[in-house]
Each structure stands twice: as structure tokens, then as C-alpha cells.
Scaffold this active site. Structure first.
Site, PDB file in Angstrom:
ATOM      1  CG  ASN A  99      -7.022   2.723  14.086  1.00  0.00           C
ATOM      2  OD1 ASN A  99      -6.080   1.933  14.213  1.00  0.00           O
ATOM      3  ND2 ASN A  99      -8.249   2.408  14.413  1.00  0.00           N
TER       4      ASN A  99
ATOM      5  CD  GLU B 172      -8.702  -8.728  17.737  1.00  0.00           C
ATOM      6  OE1 GLU B 172      -9.784  -8.279  17.319  1.00  0.00           O
ATOM      7  OE2 GLU B 172      -8.615  -9.516  18.690  1.00  0.00           O
TER       8      GLU B 172
ATOM      9  CB  CYS C 289     -11.490  -1.469  14.120  1.00  0.00           C
ATOM     10  SG  CYS C 289     -11.190  -1.627  15.889  1.00  0.00           S
TER      11      CYS C 289
ATOM     12  CD  GLU D  84      -5.396  -8.691  20.149  1.00  0.00           C
ATOM     13  OE1 GLU D  84      -6.021  -7.647  19.902  1.00  0.00           O
ATOM     14  OE2 GLU D  84      -4.187  -8.842  19.890  1.00  0.00           O
TER      15      GLU D  84
HETATM   16  P1  NDP Z   1      -3.686  -2.414   6.890  1.00  0.00           P
HETATM   17  O1  NDP Z   1      -4.204  -3.794   6.853  1.00  0.00           O
HETATM   18  O2  NDP Z   1      -3.421  -1.726   5.613  1.00  0.00           O
HETATM   19  O3  NDP Z   1      -2.319  -2.346   7.722  1.00  0.00           O
HETATM   20  C1  NDP Z   1      -2.190  -2.848   9.027  1.00  0.00           C
HETATM   21  C2  NDP Z   1      -0.735  -3.167   9.285  1.00  0.00           C
HETATM   22  O4  NDP Z   1      -0.339  -4.231   8.417  1.00  0.00           O
HETATM   23  C3  NDP Z   1       0.215  -1.999   8.984  1.00  0.00           C
HETATM   24  O5  NDP Z   1       1.299  -2.029   9.876  1.00  0.00           O
HETATM   25  C4  NDP Z   1       0.662  -2.335   7.572  1.00  0.00           C
HETATM   26  O6  NDP Z   1       1.880  -1.724   7.215  1.00  0.00           O
HETATM   27  C5  NDP Z   1       0.801  -3.829   7.686  1.00  0.00           C
HETATM   28  N1  NDP Z   1       0.815  -4.531   6.405  1.00  0.00           N
HETATM   29  C6  NDP Z   1       0.309  -4.128   5.214  1.00  0.00           C
HETATM   30  N2  NDP Z   1       0.541  -5.068   4.267  1.00  0.00           N
HETATM   31  C7  NDP Z   1       1.190  -6.080   4.878  1.00  0.00           C
HETATM   32  C8  NDP Z   1       1.693  -7.334   4.437  1.00  0.00           C
HETATM   33  N3  NDP Z   1       1.595  -7.737   3.174  1.00  0.00           N
HETATM   34  N4  NDP Z   1       2.305  -8.122   5.338  1.00  0.00           N
HETATM   35  C9  NDP Z   1       2.414  -7.749   6.634  1.00  0.00           C
HETATM   36  N5  NDP Z   1       1.974  -6.571   7.113  1.00  0.00           N
HETATM   37  C10 NDP Z   1       1.353  -5.742   6.242  1.00  0.00           C
HETATM   38  O7  NDP Z   1      -4.710  -1.600   7.787  1.00  0.00           O
HETATM   39  P2  NDP Z   1      -4.675  -0.050   8.090  1.00  0.00           P
HETATM   40  O8  NDP Z   1      -3.345   0.306   8.664  1.00  0.00           O
HETATM   41  O9  NDP Z   1      -5.192   0.684   6.925  1.00  0.00           O
HETATM   42  O10 NDP Z   1      -5.717   0.056   9.315  1.00  0.00           O
HETATM   43  C11 NDP Z   1      -7.074   0.179   9.142  1.00  0.00           C
HETATM   44  C12 NDP Z   1      -7.744  -1.171   9.262  1.00  0.00           C
HETATM   45  O11 NDP Z   1      -7.436  -1.750  10.524  1.00  0.00           O
HETATM   46  C13 NDP Z   1      -9.256  -1.068   9.214  1.00  0.00           C
HETATM   47  O12 NDP Z   1      -9.748  -2.114   8.413  1.00  0.00           O
HETATM   48  C14 NDP Z   1      -9.667  -1.274  10.661  1.00  0.00           C
HETATM   49  O13 NDP Z   1     -10.960  -1.766  10.830  1.00  0.00           O
HETATM   50  C15 NDP Z   1      -8.626  -2.228  11.132  1.00  0.00           C
HETATM   51  N6  NDP Z   1      -8.512  -2.202  12.589  1.00  0.00           N
HETATM   52  C16 NDP Z   1      -8.984  -3.263  13.303  1.00  0.00           C
HETATM   53  C17 NDP Z   1      -8.958  -3.240  14.696  1.00  0.00           C
HETATM   54  C18 NDP Z   1      -9.462  -4.398  15.497  1.00  0.00           C
HETATM   55  O14 NDP Z   1      -9.137  -4.463  16.682  1.00  0.00           O
HETATM   56  N7  NDP Z   1     -10.218  -5.329  14.933  1.00  0.00           N
HETATM   57  C19 NDP Z   1      -8.453  -2.070  15.429  1.00  0.00           C
HETATM   58  C20 NDP Z   1      -7.975  -1.013  14.579  1.00  0.00           C
HETATM   59  C21 NDP Z   1      -8.009  -1.086  13.197  1.00  0.00           C
HETATM   60  P3  NDP Z   1       1.844  -0.301   6.458  1.00  0.00           P
HETATM   61  O15 NDP Z   1       1.113   0.622   7.348  1.00  0.00           O
HETATM   62  O16 NDP Z   1       3.257   0.021   6.344  1.00  0.00           O
HETATM   63  O17 NDP Z   1       1.141  -0.541   5.159  1.00  0.00           O
END
Ligand code: NDP
Length: 494
Positions: free
Chosen positions: A163, A261, A294, A468
Site C-alpha cells: 500500500n 506492524e 492500515c 517504530e
Molecule cells: P501481507 O501480509 O499479505 O504481505 C506483507 C508482506 O509480507 C509482503 O511483502 C508479502 O509478500 C510478504 N509475505 C507474505 N507471505 C509471507 C511469508 N510467508 N513469509 C514472509 N513474507 C511474506 O500484507 P499485504 O501486503 O496484503 O498488506 C496489507 C496489510 O498490511 C493490511 O493488513 C494492513 O493493515 C497491513 N499494514 C500495516 C501497517 C502498519 O504499520 N501496522 C502499514 C501498512 C499495512 P507478497 O506481497 O509477495 O505476498
């Protein structure tokens, strides 16, 4: 010669070549894993094919980072700052290109990237480069003299979501590198391009080979291989709660400190004594980035006495949130990131409607088709319903009313999340009371999205582990050692 794709400016900015390879050690490396297609959420157009790092290549990246660590750590904060300032400058210098690429890749508003997000990415690096230099040695005088040392920890694995990939990656890269660590960054599969550009900018800034590595690929293969590496000193993850659990398990196996996070379902409480116009504008602002934020306040909880009046104001405030191509002037809501995300968001909305919820505004895909979705507010929802309890991550808000401060707090705290909360009131006493009662990492009172880089940021409950920002990021990326020295025990000065 690295493989490249080109993002065309199409009148919105320059044409930008972007490497589709990984960056390991000091060089571009073609992936040995299954390549994947990158498509633009704006119009579904294929942007090209990205390489994917195999598990063996992830291991190689960690080895490169391990080899580069001693020299980078020994450089000291001041010399690192010189390099990191050039890195930040390189990000700023490529603002037009990074903005065009980020918008094409993840559908975020072009104007937001041009006016705020790229600057913020550069500032993430600058802030921590300076912070590391200014961090004073901590002395605690007691029965002994305690000298508290912050030593760089080693290799940090950094994993970020789609995002805001540039902003969120630099938010981790900045403190990790400034503290003297080396990093392996795994960008998101659905928006990998700006992180690829970061590798070029890092190299041009003179960041030594192996200090900053990028492994492209899917979460299930490349990401999983990264978190299972044994040579890591830290894992810093931003993403969903489900993936966060997986990351936490892997970190526990290798006893690696992890910062998580995670997702949110933040409440937005409006009291009758609030400035209702300001509150209404901020409610509408939750549709920004198509709600893929998020910490968005997605659960509006409003005093029943002013609910009708407030509804009128919110409807009016939402009117300028025009849906369309995120590069077009006047558009405030771009597309969702991916067909799977559209299906997910609409699935939540249609199930809620089928269970008795009513659409105050929106309620389905937008007339533009593609990945565009109407800003939606659903009322007549139950606290225990799926739409109130689960993170949707789209432009979808729920609407509930309350009759007392206690009830407002009960509703606000009644999910598994605790990332943020928004609170609008004209009363300082109420603000203090309610803020104290809210379970959230950040409470915004009469404002939203004001994030000072020095302030702690993170979530309670299922929204994460750790904080963070400022000293919190710095502490996370350091091994903290206390040297306790008996008073008057030395006979020589040197
Ligand atoms: P995901 O959890 O699907 O993915 C986040 C990252 O983790 C991506 O780079 C993804 O790769 C990677 N990933 C996925 N599976 C694995 C695994 N098994 N091992 C290691 N890495 C993995 O989240 P989204 O990308 O869909 O993002 C949206 C989510 O992020 C929402 O829940 C949102 O709330 C949260 N978020 C939280 C924030 C915060 O600061 N608290 C800020 C922004 C977002 P790939 O994309 O290749 O699947």
C-alpha cells in the site's frame, strides 16, 4: 546488464526504466525462481515480468549482507550519515520518476506521491542518519556507573506491503542502516518497482555492496525463505496479521527479535461537542488511498444525539472523493490494488448487506469498472458482525451510534485490533479520559495521520508487537549492552 521494464510517463511524468532483477552484493542478479507478472491497478495493463529470488539466492543475499556488516558497522554514525544523506538526496532527486512508478504500480494518488510520500521517504533516511549521530551515550549513576552502549545488531530482514512500499521500506531501511546494520529487503509482489529503484539509488549514493540488498519474489517463496534464514539479527515486518503470525513463528524458531506492524480496524469516535464539520471532513479522508491504509479509522462511532446531523455533514464531505485514474487532477480515490483485493472488499460488503446492513453511501464497485470501488459507509451493523470485526482494507466504513461515553469506549475497544483510534471532542477532559481508555498504539484527538518521525508507532493486541519511530526504531536495530563499572575502581586513566 540488468533486465528492465519501462514505466511510461504518459504525460504525467518522465518515462522510467526499472530493473526487474534482484540486487545482491554489489550487483544486479537475475532471479532463479518463478518470474511473476506486474500489472497496474489503474487499467490492468501488464507492466512487465519481475524476477523472483530462489531460496538459495535469498541465502546468498544474507551472506552478502553478513560479509558487508563489519565494515559498515565500523564506519561509525558520522561517516554512515554522509553516505545516507546522499541516499536521501538521490531519492529526492528522483521524485518525479518515483512518483510516476509508485502510482502506476500500486494505484496511489500521483499528487500524494509528488507532494508528500517521496519527500517522506527521503526524510525517513535523513532523520535516522542524524538521529544515530545525535544519540547520546546513556549513563545511569547508581552504586555503579552504568554505560549503556548501542551496538549495530547485524543483518536485518525487512518485509513491506504494497500500500505504500517506498514510504514503508525507507521507514525500516533508514534506522537499520543508520544504526550500522546491513539489510535484505523483500518488497511486495503486487508493487515491487519503487524498491527496485531504491537499490540503484543506494548504489549511486555510494552505499557499499552488500549493505543494501533487494530480493524480489512472492511472500510464500522468497519471503518465507528470508524469515527462515539462520543468519539474521532482526526481522522487521509490516503487513497483515495473518502473515505476521507466520513471521513471528519463524522468528521464535531462530530466537530473532522481530518487530511486527500489523493490521487494524481503528475506531473513529465523534462526540456531540466536537467540531462536526472538521470531524466529517476527517471521516471522508478515510477513503484516501482507496481505504488501503492500515491505520484508517474505519469504524465511525458517533453520539446518537447528533448522528443524523453528522450523517448529513459526512455525505457532503464525501462528495469530493471522486473515484478514477489516480493520476488525474481532482480524483481522490484510485483503484484497489488487485482483482483479488476487489473480490475480498466486495465480498465483505455484499455479505454485510445480505446480513441486514444498509449502505448509507456506496455499496459496490464503481461505475468505472476495473478495480475501482465506491466509497462506502454501512450502517445498521452489529458489533459482532464480520464487517465490524475484520479488516477490509478498502474504502469501506461502518457506522454505529452510542448513548454514553462508556458505550463509545466499549464499541471502540471491541475488536481484536489496537493500531490507532481517532477521537473528536471539544472537551479536553473528555479527550484525556477517553484517550486513556482506548486500546491503541496511536490516538489522534481532533486530527488524523499526523506522524512525527520521533513519535512511537505500532499496535496493541493483534495489530502488532513493538514500536517504530525515533528511539524505538533505533533501539530495535541495536544490541543494547549495559557496562556496569564499580565506582573508583580504576588506578589508571587509559
Ligand atoms: P501481507 O501480509 O499479505 O504481505 C506483507 C508482506 O509480507 C509482503 O511483502 C508479502 O509478500 C510478504 N509475505 C507474505 N507471505 C509471507 C511469508 N510467508 N513469509 C514472509 N513474507 C511474506 O500484507 P499485504 O501486503 O496484503 O498488506 C496489507 C496489510 O498490511 C493490511 O493488513 C494492513 O493493515 C497491513 N499494514 C500495516 C501497517 C502498519 O504499520 N501496522 C502499514 C501498512 C499495512 P507478497 O506481497 O509477495 O505476498
Amino acid at each position: 546488464m540488468s533486465q528492465q521494464l519501462t514505466i511510461e510517463g504518459e504525460g504525467f511524468g518522465p518515462d522510467v526504466p526499472v530493473s526487474t532483477d534482484c540486487f545482491i552484493g554489489a550487483e544486479r542478479v537475475a532471479g532463479e525462481g518463478e518470474p511473476f507478472e506486474v500489472t497496474s491497478p489503474i487499467d490492468g495493463r501488464s507492466l512487465g515480468t519481475m524476477c523472483s529470488a530462489s531460496a538459495a539466492q535469498v541465502e546468498r543475499a544474507v551472506r552478502a549482507a553478513t560479509a558487508a556488516f563489519p565494515a559498515w558497522a565500523a564506519l561509525g554514525p558520522q561517516r554512515r550519515k554522509e553516505v545516507l544523506m546522499r541516499f536521501a538526496q538521490g531519492i529526492s532527486a528522483r521524485k518525479a520518476e518515483l512518483s510516476v512508478v509508485e502510482t502506476r504500480d500500486n494505484g496511489s494518488l500521483l499528487i500524494a506521491n509528488q507532494k508528500r510520500l517521496v519527500d517522506r521517504a527521503a526524510q525517513n533516511i535523513r532523520f535516522f542518519a542524524e538521529f544515530a549521530c545525535d544519540a547520546p551515550p546513556v549513563m545511569i549513576a547508581g552504586h555503579v556507573d552504568n554505560h549503556v552502549h548501542h551496538a549495530p545488531a547485524g543483518v536485518a530482514a525487512l518485509i513491506t506491503p504494497w500500500n505504500a512500499p517506498l514510504m514503508l521500506s525507507t521507514w525500516k531501511v533508514g534506522p537499520a542502516l543508520a544504526a550500522g546494520n546491513t539489510v535484505v529487503l523483500k518488497p511486495p509482489e503486487w508493487a515491487p518497482l519503487s524498491c527496485s529503484m531504491l537499490a540503484d539509488i543506494a548504489q549511486q549514493a555510494g552505499i557499499p555492496g552488500g549493505v543494501f540488498n533487494v530480493v524480489q519474489g512472492t511472500g510464500s517463496v522468497t519471503g518465507q525463505a528470508l524469515i527462515e534464514q539462520t543468519g539474521l539479527a532482526r526481522i522487521s515486518f509490516t503487513g497483515s496479521t495473518d502473515t505476521g503470525r507466520r513471521v513471528g513463528k519463524a522468528a521464535a524458531e531462530s530466537v530473532t527479535p522481530a518487530s511486527l506492524e500489523l493490521g487494524g480496524k481503528s475506531p473513529f469516535i465523534v462526540f456531540a461537542d466536537a467540531n462536526l464539520d472538521e470531524a466529517a471532513k476527517t471521516v471522508a479522508a478515510q477513503f484516501g488511498n482507496a481505504g488501503q491504509v492500515c491505520l484508517a479509522g474505519t469504524r465511525v462511532i458517533v453520539d446518537a444525539r447528533v448522528a443524523e446531523d453528522f450523517e448529513r455533514r459526512v455525505r457532503k464531505a464525501a462528495e469530493p472523493f471522486v473515484v478514477g485514474d489516480p493520476r488525474t487532477r481532482g480524483v481522490r480515490v484510485g483503484p484497489l490494488i488487485h482483482p483479488r483485493q476487489l473480490e475480498r472488499v466486495d465480498g465483505f460488503v455484499q455479505r454485510a448487506l445480505a446480513q441486514g446492513a444498509k449502505a448509507m453511501i456506496g455499496g459496490g464497485p464503481a461505475e468505472q469498472g476495473g478495480l475501482y470501488y465506491q466509497p462506502t459507509i454501512l450502517h445498521k451493523v452489529e458489533q459482532q458482525s464480520e464487517i465490524v470485526q475484520h479488516e477490509v482494507f478498502g474504502p469501506v466504513l461502518t457506522w454505529q451510534t452510542f448513548g454514553s461515553e462508556d458505550e463509545a469506549l466499549r464499541l471502540a475497544n471491541g475488536t481484536e485490533y489496537g493500531l490507532a483510534a481517532m477521537l473528536y471532542t471539544g472537551s479536553a477532559g473528555r479527550a484525556e479520559r477517553v484517550a486513556a481508555g482506548l486500546v491503541a498504539g496511536t490516538v489522534w484527538v481532533n486530527c488524523f495521520f499526523v506522524r512525527d518521525l520521533a513519535a512511537p508507532f505500532g499496535g496493541a493486541r493483534s495489530s502488532g508487537i513493538g514500536r517504530e519511530g525515533g528511539q524505538h526504531s533505533f533501539d530495535f536495530f541495536c544490541d543494547i549492552k549495559n557496562v556496569a563499572i564499580a565506582r573508583d575502581s580504576f588506578t589508571e586513566e587509559s
